[in-house]
Design a protein around this motif. Sequence first.
Motif, short mmCIF file in Angstrom:
data_model
loop_
_atom_site.label_atom_id
_atom_site.label_comp_id
_atom_site.label_asym_id
_atom_site.label_seq_id
_atom_site.Cartn_x
_atom_site.Cartn_y
_atom_site.Cartn_z
N GLU A 149 -2.81 6.68 9.38
CA GLU A 149 -2.50 6.42 8.01
C GLU A 149 -1.18 6.09 7.73
O GLU A 149 -0.09 6.16 8.28
CB GLU A 149 -2.49 8.10 7.45
CG GLU A 149 -2.06 8.13 5.95
CD GLU A 149 -2.97 7.38 5.12
OE1 GLU A 149 -4.05 7.37 5.03
OE2 GLU A 149 -2.01 6.82 4.10
N GLY B 197 0.96 4.73 10.48
CA GLY B 197 0.99 3.13 11.04
C GLY B 197 -0.25 2.49 10.04
O GLY B 197 -1.11 3.08 9.46
N ASP B 198 -0.30 1.28 10.28
CA ASP B 198 -1.11 0.21 9.64
C ASP B 198 -2.39 0.34 10.52
O ASP B 198 -2.47 -0.09 11.84
CB ASP B 198 -0.69 -1.12 9.79
CG ASP B 198 -1.39 -2.00 8.95
OD1 ASP B 198 -2.93 -1.62 8.95
OD2 ASP B 198 -1.01 -3.25 8.44
N VAL C 2 -6.84 7.81 7.07
CA VAL C 2 -7.27 9.54 7.03
C VAL C 2 -6.89 10.09 5.84
O VAL C 2 -7.46 11.11 5.20
CB VAL C 2 -6.77 10.17 8.25
CG1 VAL C 2 -5.38 10.25 8.06
CG2 VAL C 2 -7.52 11.42 8.41
N GLY C 3 -5.74 9.64 4.81
CA GLY C 3 -5.48 10.12 3.70
C GLY C 3 -5.04 11.55 3.83
O GLY C 3 -4.49 11.80 4.54
N VAL D 151 -13.73 5.03 5.63
CA VAL D 151 -14.83 5.25 4.49
C VAL D 151 -14.16 5.01 3.31
O VAL D 151 -12.98 4.45 3.05
CB VAL D 151 -15.11 6.81 4.77
CG1 VAL D 151 -16.12 6.83 5.65
CG2 VAL D 151 -14.12 7.81 4.72
N ARG E 83 -9.75 14.30 3.32
CA ARG E 83 -10.99 14.63 2.69
C ARG E 83 -12.11 14.84 3.61
O ARG E 83 -12.92 15.89 3.42
CB ARG E 83 -11.21 13.51 1.62
CG ARG E 83 -12.53 13.93 0.83
CD ARG E 83 -12.49 12.53 -0.40
NE ARG E 83 -13.10 11.45 0.36
CZ ARG E 83 -14.17 10.99 0.48
NH1 ARG E 83 -15.21 11.80 0.01
NH2 ARG E 83 -14.67 9.90 1.34
N TYR F 116 -4.70 13.31 -5.64
CA TYR F 116 -5.70 12.69 -4.75
C TYR F 116 -7.01 13.68 -4.84
O TYR F 116 -8.11 13.46 -5.23
CB TYR F 116 -5.31 12.24 -3.64
CG TYR F 116 -6.57 11.35 -2.93
CD1 TYR F 116 -6.75 9.92 -3.13
CD2 TYR F 116 -7.32 12.07 -1.88
CE1 TYR F 116 -7.75 9.38 -2.46
CE2 TYR F 116 -8.41 11.36 -1.13
CZ TYR F 116 -8.51 10.17 -1.76
OH TYR F 116 -9.63 9.35 -1.10
N GLN G 9 0.70 -1.29 0.10
CA GLN G 9 -0.02 0.01 -0.14
C GLN G 9 1.11 1.35 -0.08
O GLN G 9 0.62 2.37 -0.60
CB GLN G 9 -1.01 0.03 1.24
CG GLN G 9 -1.91 -1.19 1.33
CD GLN G 9 -3.04 -0.83 0.17
OE1 GLN G 9 -3.22 0.19 -0.49
NE2 GLN G 9 -3.61 -1.96 -0.43
N MET H 284 0.62 11.03 1.57
CA MET H 284 -0.76 11.51 1.94
C MET H 284 -0.99 12.19 2.99
O MET H 284 -1.67 13.34 3.02
CB MET H 284 -1.67 10.32 2.05
CG MET H 284 -1.79 9.44 0.71
SD MET H 284 -2.74 9.77 -0.72
CE MET H 284 -4.41 9.56 -0.36
N LEU I 29 -7.00 -3.55 2.83
CA LEU I 29 -6.30 -4.88 3.60
C LEU I 29 -6.83 -6.01 2.85
O LEU I 29 -7.78 -6.43 2.50
CB LEU I 29 -7.03 -5.17 5.12
CG LEU I 29 -6.59 -3.45 5.99
CD1 LEU I 29 -7.56 -3.49 7.19
CD2 LEU I 29 -5.12 -3.56 6.19
N SER J 113 0.58 6.10 4.57
CA SER J 113 1.48 6.65 3.64
C SER J 113 1.78 8.26 3.94
O SER J 113 0.65 8.83 4.22
CB SER J 113 0.61 6.94 2.29
OG SER J 113 0.82 7.85 1.32
C1 LIG Z 1 -9.19 5.78 -1.09
S1 LIG Z 1 -7.96 6.50 0.15
C2 LIG Z 1 -9.09 7.11 1.26
C3 LIG Z 1 -8.71 8.27 2.17
C4 LIG Z 1 -9.56 8.97 3.03
N1 LIG Z 1 -10.11 7.88 4.03
C5 LIG Z 1 -10.65 9.51 2.22
O1 LIG Z 1 -12.05 9.28 2.18
O2 LIG Z 1 -10.43 10.32 1.21
C6 LIG Z 1 -6.96 5.24 0.68
C7 LIG Z 1 -6.18 5.55 1.88
O3 LIG Z 1 -5.95 4.31 2.60
C8 LIG Z 1 -4.39 4.39 3.19
N2 LIG Z 1 -4.07 3.07 3.61
C9 LIG Z 1 -4.31 1.95 2.73
N3 LIG Z 1 -3.91 0.77 3.65
C10 LIG Z 1 -3.81 1.27 5.04
C11 LIG Z 1 -3.57 0.70 6.03
N4 LIG Z 1 -3.48 -0.69 6.20
N5 LIG Z 1 -3.55 1.49 7.34
C12 LIG Z 1 -3.54 2.75 7.24
N6 LIG Z 1 -4.08 3.47 6.03
C13 LIG Z 1 -3.90 2.72 4.75
C14 LIG Z 1 -3.72 4.99 1.89
O4 LIG Z 1 -2.43 5.39 1.97
C15 LIG Z 1 -4.72 6.03 1.44
O5 LIG Z 1 -4.34 7.24 2.17
#
Ligand SMILES: C[S@@+](CC[C@H](N)C(=O)[O-])C[C@H]1O[C@@H](n2cnc3c(N)ncnc32)[C@H](O)[C@@H]1O
Length: 247
Positions: A69, A92-93, A49-50, A109, A53, A15, A3, A74, A116, A71
């Motif tokens: 988060e 973190g994850d 949280v990305g 969301v 948004r 994004y 990811q 992001m 995952l 990334s």
């Molecule tokens: C589609 S974006 C959604 C971001 C935000 N929640 C939104 O609604 O705009 C997906 C996000 O999930 C994060 N992500 C993916 N796997 C993750 C994990 N295992 N733990 C934390 N963040 C994760 C990505 O880095 C990315 O920022």
Amino acid sequence: MRQEEIWDIEAARHYDTPGVGMFAPDVLGPAVDRLAELAGDGRALEFAVGTGRVAVPLAERGVPVTGIELSVPMIDQLRTKADETTIPVIVGDMATAVAPGEYSLVYLVYNTISNLLTQAEQVACFRNAARHLTPGGRFVIELWVPELRELPPGRQATVWSCEPGYIGLDTYDVLRQHVVSHHFTFGEDGRARLFRSPHRYIWPAELDLMAQMAGFQLETRHADWAGAEFTADSRSHISVYRIPRER
Ligand SMILES: C[S@@+](CC[C@H](N)C(=O)[O-])C[C@H]1O[C@@H](n2cnc3c(N)ncnc32)[C@H](O)[C@@H]1O
């Protein structure tokens, strides 16, 4: 592909689409209204949280929001809109990372539990949400309903969007319950940019079982943030899970 590699500087830079798509007021407004109502007087924690948004407008509504988060690019994008005091973020994850404090609401969301890629990680994510909640607290999930009725025998891909400048298609591995979304965006010069993201899809019933395993009860399920009825034809759902007041 990990990811962290998917959600890189390039993905983070593209994004945000202020005012349109998933940032359109008619998409974001009802989500923020509902989450603010569910948080009540408590604090909210957004998994994945990305770029903020949802977290940024929710914090602007007066709800204290923390994020988890994976990334860093992001989060850097989020930091152009809100500082660490306004929206603290733990790198973190979401299946394992711990944020300080207790929350009345955890939310995840835009289909992101599907990022995952194993059932075990998805169950761990529910348990991690439960760990952060006060008694009576809620975990809200927004997730699409798998569209396998559109996949005839022998076919491995579906086109779900085809419009000027954009094509979206999914490829399936039904055995592993995996789908890879392909987003092709065409520029003025005719060149295409491709963003791919792998997901593990989940039916509502499997999601409910994961919730039960983590000690939650399903409180409500609607087809959208405004509270439309969830039916057999619904393409997506907003599910609100609740930890009992007495554990
Ligand atoms: C589609 S974006 C959604 C971001 C935000 N929640 C939104 O609604 O705009 C997906 C996000 O999930 C994060 N992500 C993916 N796997 C993750 C994990 N295992 N733990 C934390 N963040 C994760 C990505 O880095 C990315 O920022």
